[in-house]
Design an enzyme around this catalytic site. Structure first.
Site, PDB file in Angstrom:
ATOM      1  N   CYS A  99       0.851  -1.325   0.077  1.00 28.11           N
ATOM      2  CA  CYS A  99      -0.011  -0.104  -0.044  1.00 28.11           C
ATOM      3  C   CYS A  99       0.837   1.255   0.015  1.00 28.11           C
ATOM      4  O   CYS A  99       1.957   1.317   0.916  1.00 28.11           O
ATOM      5  CB  CYS A  99      -1.057   0.170   1.368  1.00 28.11           C
ATOM      6  SG  CYS A  99      -1.713   1.404   1.393  1.00 28.11           S
ATOM      7  N   CYS A 126      -7.324  -1.057   1.422  1.00 29.57           N
ATOM      8  CA  CYS A 126      -6.691  -1.543   2.203  1.00 29.57           C
ATOM      9  C   CYS A 126      -6.936  -1.614   3.582  1.00 29.57           C
ATOM     10  O   CYS A 126      -7.434  -0.532   3.930  1.00 29.57           O
ATOM     11  CB  CYS A 126      -5.199  -0.567   2.359  1.00 29.57           C
ATOM     12  SG  CYS A 126      -3.961  -0.997   3.374  1.00 29.57           S
ATOM     13  N   CYS A 163      -5.178   0.838   6.456  1.00 29.12           N
ATOM     14  CA  CYS A 163      -5.254   2.036   6.455  1.00 29.12           C
ATOM     15  C   CYS A 163      -6.728   2.678   5.966  1.00 29.12           C
ATOM     16  O   CYS A 163      -7.026   4.053   5.709  1.00 29.12           O
ATOM     17  CB  CYS A 163      -4.207   2.963   5.910  1.00 29.12           C
ATOM     18  SG  CYS A 163      -4.005   2.893   4.140  1.00 29.12           S
ATOM     19  N   CYS A 204      -9.025  -5.531  -9.704  1.00 31.95           N
ATOM     20  CA  CYS A 204      -8.690  -4.413 -10.763  1.00 31.95           C
ATOM     21  C   CYS A 204      -7.929  -3.126  -9.737  1.00 31.95           C
ATOM     22  O   CYS A 204      -8.748  -2.552  -9.473  1.00 31.95           O
ATOM     23  CB  CYS A 204      -9.628  -4.250 -11.491  1.00 31.95           C
ATOM     24  SG  CYS A 204      -9.190  -3.044 -13.032  1.00 31.95           S
ATOM     25  N   CYS A 240       0.461   3.160   3.634  1.00 35.53           N
ATOM     26  CA  CYS A 240       0.563   2.404   4.963  1.00 35.53           C
ATOM     27  C   CYS A 240       1.512   1.352   4.909  1.00 35.53           C
ATOM     28  O   CYS A 240       2.259   0.891   5.844  1.00 35.53           O
ATOM     29  CB  CYS A 240      -0.420   1.904   5.689  1.00 35.53           C
ATOM     30  SG  CYS A 240      -1.155   0.624   4.925  1.00 35.53           S
TER      31      CYS A 240
END
Length: 196
Positions: A112, A161, A164, A184, A115
Site C-alpha cells: 500500500c 487496504c 489504512c 483491478c 501505509c
C-alpha cells in the site's frame, strides 16, 4: 463531541471505520476505536450480514474540522503524488494503460502506498487486458477489505487496504480459476518492492 448521523463499518473487533456525513454532504472516513463510543451512544444495526450501523447520538471522534484530520490530510498530500492522493483518498481512478505497474516482470510484493502493508504478490498477478494491474488472489485474505460501491449508477465491489482504508480499485468476478476474481487495482495505490 459530534451530534449528527454517523455510519460505520466493522473492520475488526478492535476498530471501526467511520463514515461521517457532514452538513454539506462530503463523506469523511475516520478510524474509530471502541473507546471513542460513549455509553450513551445508541447503535441500530442495519443488517447482521452488512455489519453496518447508524449512530445518531454523540460520538467522540476526529472529524474534518479537527486539527488531527487536517494534519493527516496535509501529511498525505505532502508525501503522495497528486495522482496517488486522488486515487487513495478521493477514490479516483488512473487512466487505463497509464499505470506504472501494469507490466511487472520481476518477483516481488505490492505494498500500500499509504501505509506500506503488503497487499499483493507478482505470483497472483496476471494480464487481464483491462488496462490496470490485475490479481486473481490475495497472499493474505485479511490484507484487503471489500466494500459495496454503488457510485456512478453501478453496483460494484470496492477494494480498500484493510490497514489504512486507502482506495485500491475494484474486484470483479470475471477472473481466472480457481478464484474467478479479478482485483483491478490502480498502480497509484501501490508501491512495488522486488524480492531480493
Amino acid at each position: 463531541m459530534l451530534a449528527r448521523t454517523l455510519i460505520f463499518t466493522a473492520l475488526t473487533h478492535s476498530a471501526l471505520l467511520l463514515r461521517a456525513i457532514p452538513k454539506r454532504c462530503h463523506p469523511v472516513d475516520v478510524l474509530l476505536k471502541p473507546e471513542h463510543i460513549n455509553s450513551q451512544s445508541k447503535l441500530t444495526f442495519l443488517g447482521s450480514t452488512r455489519k453496518e450501523a447508524i449512530c445518531t447520538d454523540s460520538v467522540k471522534m476526529s472529524d474534518e474540522t479537527s486539527p488531527n484530520w487536517k494534519d493527516r490530510q496535509d501529511n498525505l498530500k505532502s508525501r503522495l503524488t497528486p495522482m496517488q492522493y486522488f486515487v487513495t483518498q478521493e477514490k479516483g481512478t488512473e487512466g487505463a494503460g497509464t499505470g506504472e505497474y501494469l507490466k511487472v516482470d520481476k518477483e516481488g510484493n505490492f505494498h500500500c502506498i499509504v501505509c506500506n502493508a503488503v497487499l499483493f504478490r507478482t505470483d497472483e498477478k496476471y494480464e487481464s487486458g483491462s488496462g490496470w494491474p490485475s490479481f486473481w488472489d490475495l497472499p493474505n485474505k485479511d490484507s484487503v477489505r471489500m466494500i459495496t460501491d454503488s457510485s456512478h449508477g453501478m453496483k460494484r465491489t470496492e477494494a480498500v487496504c484493510a490497514q489504512c482504508g486507502a482506495h485500491l480499485g475494484h474486484v470483479f468476478d470475471d477472473g481466472p480459476k480457481p478464484t474467478n476474481q479479478r482485483f483491478c487495482i490502480n498502480s497509484a495505490s501501490l508501491n512495488f518492492k522486488p524480492t531480493e
